[in-house]
Design a protein around this motif. Sequence first.
Motif, PDB file in Angstrom:
ATOM      1  N   HIS A   1      -5.655   1.935   5.457  1.00  9.76           N
ATOM      2  CA  HIS A   1      -5.283   1.771   7.055  1.00  9.76           C
ATOM      3  C   HIS A   1      -5.466   0.254   7.256  1.00  9.76           C
ATOM      4  CE1 HIS A   1      -4.837   1.729  11.237  1.00  9.76           C
ATOM      5  NE2 HIS A   1      -3.853   3.098  11.089  1.00  9.76           N
ATOM      6  N   ALA A   2      -4.836  -0.334   7.914  1.00  5.71           N
ATOM      7  CA  ALA A   2      -4.806  -1.750   8.176  1.00  5.71           C
ATOM      8  C   ALA A   2      -6.072  -2.093   9.103  1.00  5.71           C
ATOM      9  CB  ALA A   2      -3.553  -2.392   8.867  1.00  5.71           C
TER      10      ALA A   2
ATOM     11  N   SER B   1     -10.234  -0.437  -7.763  1.00  4.29           N
ATOM     12  CA  SER B   1      -9.086  -1.552  -7.379  1.00  4.29           C
ATOM     13  C   SER B   1      -8.079  -1.366  -8.614  1.00  4.29           C
ATOM     14  CB  SER B   1      -9.931  -3.013  -7.667  1.00  4.29           C
ATOM     15  OG  SER B   1     -10.336  -3.209  -8.987  1.00  4.29           O
TER      16      SER B   1
ATOM     17  N   ARG C   1      -2.593   3.677  -3.214  1.00  3.68           N
ATOM     18  CA  ARG C   1      -2.371   3.912  -1.971  1.00  3.68           C
ATOM     19  C   ARG C   1      -2.821   2.568  -1.110  1.00  3.68           C
ATOM     20  NH1 ARG C   1       0.613   7.247  -2.858  1.00  3.68           N
ATOM     21  NH2 ARG C   1       0.999   9.391  -2.308  1.00  3.68           N
ATOM     22  N   LYS C   2      -2.399   2.385   0.119  1.00  2.56           N
ATOM     23  CA  LYS C   2      -2.631   1.318   0.910  1.00  2.56           C
ATOM     24  C   LYS C   2      -3.816   1.723   2.089  1.00  2.56           C
ATOM     25  CE  LYS C   2      -0.997  -2.702   3.005  1.00  2.56           C
ATOM     26  NZ  LYS C   2       0.287  -3.366   3.505  1.00  2.56           N
TER      27      LYS C   2
ATOM     28  N   ASP D   1       1.694  -3.726  -9.047  1.00  5.56           N
ATOM     29  CA  ASP D   1       0.713  -3.057  -8.665  1.00  5.56           C
ATOM     30  C   ASP D   1       0.309  -1.880  -9.317  1.00  5.56           C
ATOM     31  OD1 ASP D   1       2.645  -1.948  -7.579  1.00  5.56           O
ATOM     32  OD2 ASP D   1       1.875  -1.790  -5.535  1.00  5.56           O
TER      33      ASP D   1
ATOM     34  N   GLY E   1      -6.383  -2.368   4.700  1.00  4.89           N
ATOM     35  CA  GLY E   1      -5.015  -3.113   4.482  1.00  4.89           C
ATOM     36  C   GLY E   1      -4.701  -3.560   2.978  1.00  4.89           C
ATOM     37  N   GLN E   2      -5.855  -3.146   2.101  1.00  4.87           N
ATOM     38  CA  GLN E   2      -5.573  -3.280   0.571  1.00  4.87           C
ATOM     39  C   GLN E   2      -5.103  -2.269  -0.003  1.00  4.87           C
ATOM     40  OE1 GLN E   2      -9.056  -5.132  -1.163  1.00  4.87           O
ATOM     41  NE2 GLN E   2      -9.488  -6.491   0.552  1.00  4.87           N
ATOM     42  N   LYS E   3      -4.497  -2.448  -1.189  1.00  9.95           N
ATOM     43  CA  LYS E   3      -4.012  -1.214  -2.234  1.00  9.95           C
ATOM     44  C   LYS E   3      -5.093  -0.816  -3.010  1.00  9.95           C
ATOM     45  CE  LYS E   3       1.007  -2.092  -2.176  1.00  9.95           C
ATOM     46  NZ  LYS E   3       2.262  -2.302  -2.976  1.00  9.95           N
TER      47      LYS E   3
ATOM     48  N   LEU F   1      -7.478   6.387   4.145  1.00  4.28           N
ATOM     49  CA  LEU F   1      -6.539   6.710   3.214  1.00  4.28           C
ATOM     50  C   LEU F   1      -6.012   8.011   3.319  1.00  4.28           C
ATOM     51  CD1 LEU F   1      -6.605   5.729  -0.468  1.00  4.28           C
ATOM     52  CD2 LEU F   1      -6.123   8.001   0.008  1.00  4.28           C
TER      53      LEU F   1
ATOM     54  N   TYR G   1     -12.285  -2.873   3.037  1.00  2.00           N
ATOM     55  CA  TYR G   1     -11.137  -3.160   2.134  1.00  2.00           C
ATOM     56  C   TYR G   1      -9.807  -2.849   3.117  1.00  2.00           C
ATOM     57  CZ  TYR G   1     -14.330  -3.476  -1.699  1.00  2.00           C
ATOM     58  OH  TYR G   1     -15.365  -3.804  -2.421  1.00  2.00           O
TER      59      TYR G   1
END
Length: 710
Positions: free
Chosen positions: A495-496, A538, A492-493, A365, A518-520, A501, A516
């Motif tokens: 927040h779910a 992305s 960074r990921k 990643d 929960g995504q990195k 961020l 988006y």
Amino acid sequence: MKRLTPDKEWWTASELAASGLPDVPGTRQGVDDVAARSDWRAHPKLCRRRQGRGGGWEYHWRLLPVRAQAALLKAAAPLAPEEPGRMDRGEAWAWFDGLPEKVKAEARARLTVLQRVEAMTAPMGRYLAVITVAEAETAEGRPVSPRTIWGWSSMIEGVDPADYLPYLAPRHRAAPAKRRRAECSREFLDWLKADYLRLGEPSFASCWNRVVKLCESRGLATLTLKTAQRWMDENVPRVTQVFARQGERGLSKCFPPQIRDRSMLTAMEAVNADCHKIDVFVQWPGIEKPVRPQIVAFQDLFSGKVLSWRVDLDPNKVAVMSAFGELIETWGIPRHCLFDNGHEFANKWLTGGTPTRFRFKVREDDPLGVLPMMGIQVHWATPAHGQAKPIERGFRDFADHIALHPAFAGAYVGNRPDAKPEDYGSRAVPLDTFLTVLAESIRDHNARLGRLSPNCKGRSFDQTFADSYERAPIRKATAEQHRLWLMGQEVRKLHATHGQLTLHDNKYHADWMSEYAGQKVVARFDPEDLHAGLYLYSLQGEFLGEAPCREKVGFFDLVGARLHARQKAQRRRIEKQLLAAHRPVSVTELAAELAAMPPTLPDQLEAKVVQIVPMQARRPLIDRQVPQPDTSRDAELRVLQVDFAAPRPAVEPEETDITRFWRVIDIESRSEAGEPISAEDAEFYQRMQRHPVYRAQRAMFDRDGAVAIG
């Protein structure tokens, strides 16, 4: 091999007339006339009275005309076959090329003598020419005998005149040298090579001393120091010795460096960058002790001009990105970048995703760095090899023209630890003064005339760069690309649930980030202003949007609370509208539609084939014999027999620490008296010796007696 003399050397006039030799008269009278005109009898060594009847004169063949002499030599039978050991012309010239200059000069002197003989052979014959040249050479201070000249002539017999020189060289050089070889043991040579051919470069004398001492202790033959040194140089090539003693770095110095041509480049086609620690003490704000700052510089490879630079305490990616951003904004986007493998250049911000980066842990990643995203090809120079980066040559000018600037007098620290000036550490330059002088010196560095590189040809770096920059295709950065080099980047990921961020204790969020959650993502930011917000991308490099930094609100801040509530209500209202647009039918309407549907009953199925099962007798669930109890002794067991006259068993008193101590004393007394001790008492005694209570009681007993125990 042909003979140097004919078969018949002395001839009478009649024999010469009958010989038919060229240029010799065919009658005796004609021969006498030639002898009289040429005054043959004036050479007493070449004419003589004929012995025997009739008398007369005999003439030596050397007095005959040249063609007649050649005919006689041609007709003479060879003395021996051709020399088998004579070198061919290729071998002769190769051997001659390796001779010392003194030997070559001797060969040229011999050739000069033979050329003089050849020049005088036509008018007077070869024999007289040899004698005449020998006398002339002796008179000129170069004594040589006719016999020696004839010997030189034999050395070139049958050789093409163009190849005379190598065959006239002294032949003792061609013979193998006869030397007396000293003898020694194989172990001595092996141990000497093992000690000498290693890193650390020990001296040959120290290695020789150690090996000689070892061999003498074992009775092995050795060589003297000089002989061993000659043996090492003759048997181990110099390059091998350097590689064994200095490693790969020493091996690379044995061969010339690669010559790279930069004339085919254009301005801004390729740049290289590196860091240089300036040899000047600078007073850095906030730091008590003076420091030597680092300069990060980008240089154009075509012209050598320094395009951008930054100064910091140590090499870091922020300084590199800042200098790179100035390069892009001022001059354009290069196509190639040459870096070394330092952390400040091989970081994920700048060169992430570049093949053969070999720095930091590579993850799937990892985001693309700025250079790969802008289509810049990254090249990695050889680590710890200054010749691989042309900017190192510019840093040498920095060390002379900048570090030794008069404004830095007293702050110069020297370019080596052993080259410190007398006033070392006496002064530190203020940072503002250092930056001002550095900027002016770099401008002078670029504008200085008389540069001797092939591209400059006497011009300055500025002139060379400007001339090519005007004609070269330059790539300029777009507004979107500006966000790349001005910012650092972190993966960074989000927040779910709400997609917020967190970066360096700051919170960033925009409404679109909830999509988006929960995504990195890749967060790009200005390291010097984290509150300016983030640009999110992305992992594939696609721009997603901007995320502002959320300000913290006071706990009792009513205005902030109302603003947050208003934003929350606004988002809720917008989401309701979006949900209504995406869900035109409510769940209540869907339930009503489902309830209005008629019930669907399953069809009754009938079996087509029926099997009749016969009746069977029912068996008990447990089909086994139940055991019956034995009641034969019931009457006997009902009688309780009690004997009240029997004595009750005695209860032993409980042992205490005191009773156990006196038991040990009793065992010791009986042992000293020679009485037998049971195994149980012996085991008890050994166990008590390790008991801490007993050991304390024993100490009190030995000090105070039985009163202390009680």
